[in-house]
Design an enzyme around this catalytic site. Structure first.
Site, PDB file in Angstrom:
ATOM      1  N   HIS A 154      -7.337 -53.671  31.941  1.00 17.60           N
ATOM      2  CA  HIS A 154      -8.312 -52.718  32.310  1.00 17.60           C
ATOM      3  C   HIS A 154      -7.663 -51.691  31.501  1.00 17.60           C
ATOM      4  CE1 HIS A 154      -8.974 -48.880  34.045  1.00 17.60           C
ATOM      5  NE2 HIS A 154      -9.790 -48.832  35.342  1.00 17.60           N
ATOM      6  N   ASP A 231       0.263 -54.506  36.215  1.00 17.06           N
ATOM      7  CA  ASP A 231      -0.917 -53.474  37.272  1.00 17.06           C
ATOM      8  C   ASP A 231      -1.446 -54.197  38.527  1.00 17.06           C
ATOM      9  OD1 ASP A 231      -2.888 -52.419  38.155  1.00 17.06           O
ATOM     10  OD2 ASP A 231      -4.609 -52.268  36.387  1.00 17.06           O
ATOM     11  N   GLN A 234      -5.861 -54.319  42.627  1.00 14.59           N
ATOM     12  CA  GLN A 234      -6.737 -54.324  42.600  1.00 14.59           C
ATOM     13  C   GLN A 234      -6.251 -56.000  43.527  1.00 14.59           C
ATOM     14  OE1 GLN A 234      -9.776 -53.762  42.653  1.00 14.59           O
ATOM     15  NE2 GLN A 234      -9.618 -52.278  41.444  1.00 14.59           N
ATOM     16  N   LYS A 257      -7.073 -46.671  46.322  1.00 17.75           N
ATOM     17  CA  LYS A 257      -8.310 -47.878  46.346  1.00 17.75           C
ATOM     18  C   LYS A 257      -7.223 -49.182  47.503  1.00 17.75           C
ATOM     19  CE  LYS A 257      -8.330 -48.533  41.552  1.00 17.75           C
ATOM     20  NZ  LYS A 257      -9.109 -48.594  40.947  1.00 17.75           N
ATOM     21  N   CYS A 396     -14.366 -49.665  32.474  1.00 16.85           N
ATOM     22  CA  CYS A 396     -12.918 -50.015  31.728  1.00 16.85           C
ATOM     23  C   CYS A 396     -12.096 -50.632  31.293  1.00 16.85           C
ATOM     24  CB  CYS A 396     -11.946 -49.159  33.262  1.00 16.85           C
ATOM     25  SG  CYS A 396     -11.969 -47.333  33.291  1.00 16.85           S
TER      26      CYS A 396
HETATM   27  C1  LIG Z   1      -7.072 -53.229  37.325  1.00 12.81           C
HETATM   28  C2  LIG Z   1      -6.672 -51.384  37.563  1.00 12.81           C
HETATM   29  N1  LIG Z   1      -6.030 -51.356  36.624  1.00 12.81           N
HETATM   30  C3  LIG Z   1      -5.115 -49.926  36.625  1.00 12.81           C
HETATM   31  C4  LIG Z   1      -6.407 -48.982  37.096  1.00 12.81           C
HETATM   32  C5  LIG Z   1      -6.395 -47.191  37.410  1.00 12.81           C
HETATM   33  O1  LIG Z   1      -6.104 -46.960  38.419  1.00 12.81           O
HETATM   34  P1  LIG Z   1      -6.312 -44.673  39.419  1.00 12.81           P
HETATM   35  O2  LIG Z   1      -7.725 -44.813  38.271  1.00 12.81           O
HETATM   36  O3  LIG Z   1      -6.244 -45.075  40.158  1.00 12.81           O
HETATM   37  O4  LIG Z   1      -5.174 -44.707  38.190  1.00 12.81           O
HETATM   38  C6  LIG Z   1      -7.626 -49.448  38.086  1.00 12.81           C
HETATM   39  C7  LIG Z   1      -8.655 -48.313  38.832  1.00 12.81           C
HETATM   40  O5  LIG Z   1     -10.110 -48.261  37.703  1.00 12.81           O
HETATM   41  C8  LIG Z   1      -7.827 -50.661  38.472  1.00 12.81           C
HETATM   42  O6  LIG Z   1      -8.786 -51.515  39.600  1.00 12.81           O
END
Ligand SMILES: Cc1ncc(COP(=O)(O)O)c(C=O)c1O
Lengths: 440, 162
Positions: A154, A231, A234, A257, A396
């Site tokens: 991401h 990270d 998910q 999430k 993203c």
């Molecule tokens: C794998 C992953 N990393 C990071 C993020 C970023 O999370 P947030 O937008 O809640 O900061 C997301 C969410 O879109 C994600 O799916």
């Protein structure tokens, strides 16, 4: 394939019980939003939980209750409300820590995973600029040092590292992905080397649902003394996650999430690392002694929590963690494993191509796909007309999409409240998309 | 007609399938008496892209769009809109083009209601079929991508300068 073998470590306790129909109905009844209709009275089929999950009543009520009964500034003030607010805030930290197998003082509140990942990257940058004294030596980067990520990241776990490299002269390297979008470890020894200082990777891809080989990557990073940053956005909402057992140094995840509120998330850091790490955002609440000339900093986690925190949201995140804990993350994982098996069956629909693994081994209930001859946006629009909410675009993760040779995909993702019937309805609607656009 | 059918009118689907002006033509170096400009626009939320080239003839009786060509990838709405726009503006004077651009933007802001003026909508030709798109806020950007590229390439060509 059985429905549980791949989500549990081998040798683990007996398979968790599936959610019964009554239990699932009770779960759904707890989420007010799932009861609404969309697009002219159609029941909502919400398949966008990877973007953000819906929230159960207990989470909504916890925030209201905090504001109605306990609202006060935490960690200061000599009055009863301040005491109660602080207790609720710290109790939430304990709940989140227990939920991911961490100790309380290893959990730092952050506005979300993006902020948490940036916190680590900027702390390393500050250490490189000489902040943090001798203790922070281990975080200092020199030109030619390497930071390793993967092509599946991401943007939140890619761009902060690009920026850190640009500021420090470190070099970004990455693992590519195979045809299924899984991290390709073939040349791991050439990617993670003596020059590697950080290995940052996603636990579960928000595009393909593929689970990363955490143990291999952590072992490779440890061999060369590199820090690992996970990270966990998910994974934490969908799998039992024990960060101590995984052995990562840092991890980031967002409340929104995992059935919690927006505006809050957590950074996990191993205690000794957080203790040695210089602060990033500075100001009130994160200090020990402040003079006109200089300041000494509070121990973690407060050192990383400058300014007034998102207290009501943190309380909501704690309640979400307990709600999931009560249901049992092993049972959540089992339920969602069944949903994953239903989701990958979209590959049977003529003209539909999965982006990511077609099997359910080490993959969660999120599928991205393209429909031959129909752009993802148009696919999403037709599904939306049937009340089915999916995400379209690059989610993203532009580099991962580029590796598949596509600019955009549609994505359906499930959560604990998703039913098999909903996925059947989704498959049915998806089957009609090409006919709608006359491309059969 | 459902809202979905109002958006995906047959003319729009036809243009998406057989777009006009697709395939970059001409060059960035204009012939004598011509001005040329090129623009690359992206829709960052979905990754849609367009590269558009415009050729303007700089005659004694004013400046006229003499050619539009483009290349891009995107949804049926963005592709069809670029196609319709190409047909609509080719051969028109720059004042007319600016007027059509303004009218199309008004249409996109109409939340599905249209402009309530048959003459104005007639002037838009096939572009009037995009009324249905304006009911879907997330898709308006798609319909405007080509128009944004046209405006920017005209500016870059120098044709908008006095
Ligand atoms: C794998 C992953 N990393 C990071 C993020 C970023 O999370 P947030 O937008 O809640 O900061 C997301 C969410 O879109 C994600 O799916």
């Amino acid at each position: 394939m059985t429905t549980t073998d791949t989500v549990r470590p081998t040798g683990a306790a007996p398979a968790p019980a599936a959610l019964t129909a009554a239990e699932l109905a009770a779960v759904r009844a707890d989420f007010p939003l799932l009861g609404r209709t969309v697009r002219g009275g159609r029941p909502l089929v919400y398949l966008d939980s990877a973007a953000t999950s819906q929230k159960p009543n207990v989470v909504l009520e916890a925030e209201v209750d905090f504001y109605e009964q306990r609202n006060a500034a935490v960690h200061r003030g000599a009055h009863q409300l301040a005491e109660e607010a602080t207790e609720a805030f710290e109790d939430a930290r304990a709940a989140v820590a227990a939920f991911v197998g961490a100790d309380e003082d290893e959990i730092v509140w952050a506005p979300g995973a993006t902020a948490a990942l940036n916190l680590v990257a900027y702390a390393l940058g500050n250490a490189t600029a000489g902040r943090g004294g001798a203790a922070a030596e281990r975080f200092r980067l020199a030109p030619g040092d390497e930071i390793v990520v993967t092509e599946a990241e991401h943007h939140a776990n890619l761009v902060p590292w690009q920026e850190l490299c640009a500021r420090t002269g470190a070099v970004l390297r990455w693992f590519g992905v195979d045809g299924d979008g899984r991290i390709d470890l073939t040349d791991a020894g050439a990617v993670i080397t003596d020059r590697t200082r950080v290995v940052a990777f996603g636990h579960v891809s928000n595009v393909t649902g593929a689970v990363a080989p955490v143990a291999e990557l952590v072992a490779a990073a440890r061999r060369v003394g590199a820090l690992t940053v996970l990270d966990a956005c998910q994974s934490v909402p969908h799998l039992p996650v024990d960060l101590h057992a995984l052995g990562v140094d840092f991890a980031a995840f967002s409340a929104h999430k995992m059935l919690g509120p927006t505006g809050v998330g957590a950074l996990y850091g191993r205690r000794e690392l957080l203790e040695a790490m210089p602060p990033v955002t500075t100001g009130g609440s994160m200090v020990e002694v402040v003079t006109m000339a200089e300041t000494t900093y509070a121990p973690p986690p407060q050192r990383f929590e400058a300014g007034t925190q998102m207290v009501a949201q943190a309380v909501g995140m704690g309640v979400a963690a307990r709600w999931l804990d009560e249901l049992g993350m092993d049972r959540v994982a089992r339920h969602e494993h069944e949903l994953a098996a239903e989701l990958v069956r979209i590959a049977e629909i003529p003209g539909v191509r999965l982006i990511g693994p077609a099997d359910t081994h080490d993959r969660l209930a999120v599928v991205s796909f393209v429909v031959d001859g129909v752009h993802a946006h148009d696919v999403g629009q037709v599904l939306d007309d049937r009340g089915i909410a999916v995400r379209v675009g690059h989610h993203c993760a532009q580099p991962l999409h580029r590796s598949f040779g596509v600019a955009a995909t549609a994505r359906a993702s499930a959560s604990v409240y998703t039913t098999v019937d909903e996925i059947v309805a989704f498959r049915e609607a998806l089957s009609g998309v090409r006919a709608f656009f006359g491309v059969e | 007609m459902s809202a979905l059918e109002q958006m995906y009118q047959q003319v729009i689907l036809d243009h998406a399938k057989h777009p006009h002006g697709r395939g970059l033509a001409g060059s960035a170096d204009p012939a004598a008496g011509h001005l040329a400009g090129e623009s690359h626009q992206v829709n960052p939320t979905c990754g849609d892209e367009i590269t558009l080239r415009v050729d303007v003839s700089d005659g004694a009786d004013g400046r006229t769009v003499s050619g539009v060509s483009w290349e891009g990838q995107g949804c049926s709405i963005s592709q069809a809109s670029a196609s319709v726009m190409t047909e609509l503006v080719t051969g028109r004077g720059l004042d007319e083009v600016a007027h059509l651009d303004a009218v199309f933007h008004d249409l996109m802001a109409s939340r599905g209601k249209g402009l309530g003026d048959d003459d104005v909508e007639d002037a838009l030709g096939d572009a009037a079929a995009f009324t249905g798109v304006s009911q879907y806020p997330a898709r308006i950007k798609c319909a405007l991508l080509g128009w944004a590229a046209l405006k920017d390439s005209l500016a870059r060509s120098g044709a908008l300068a006095a």
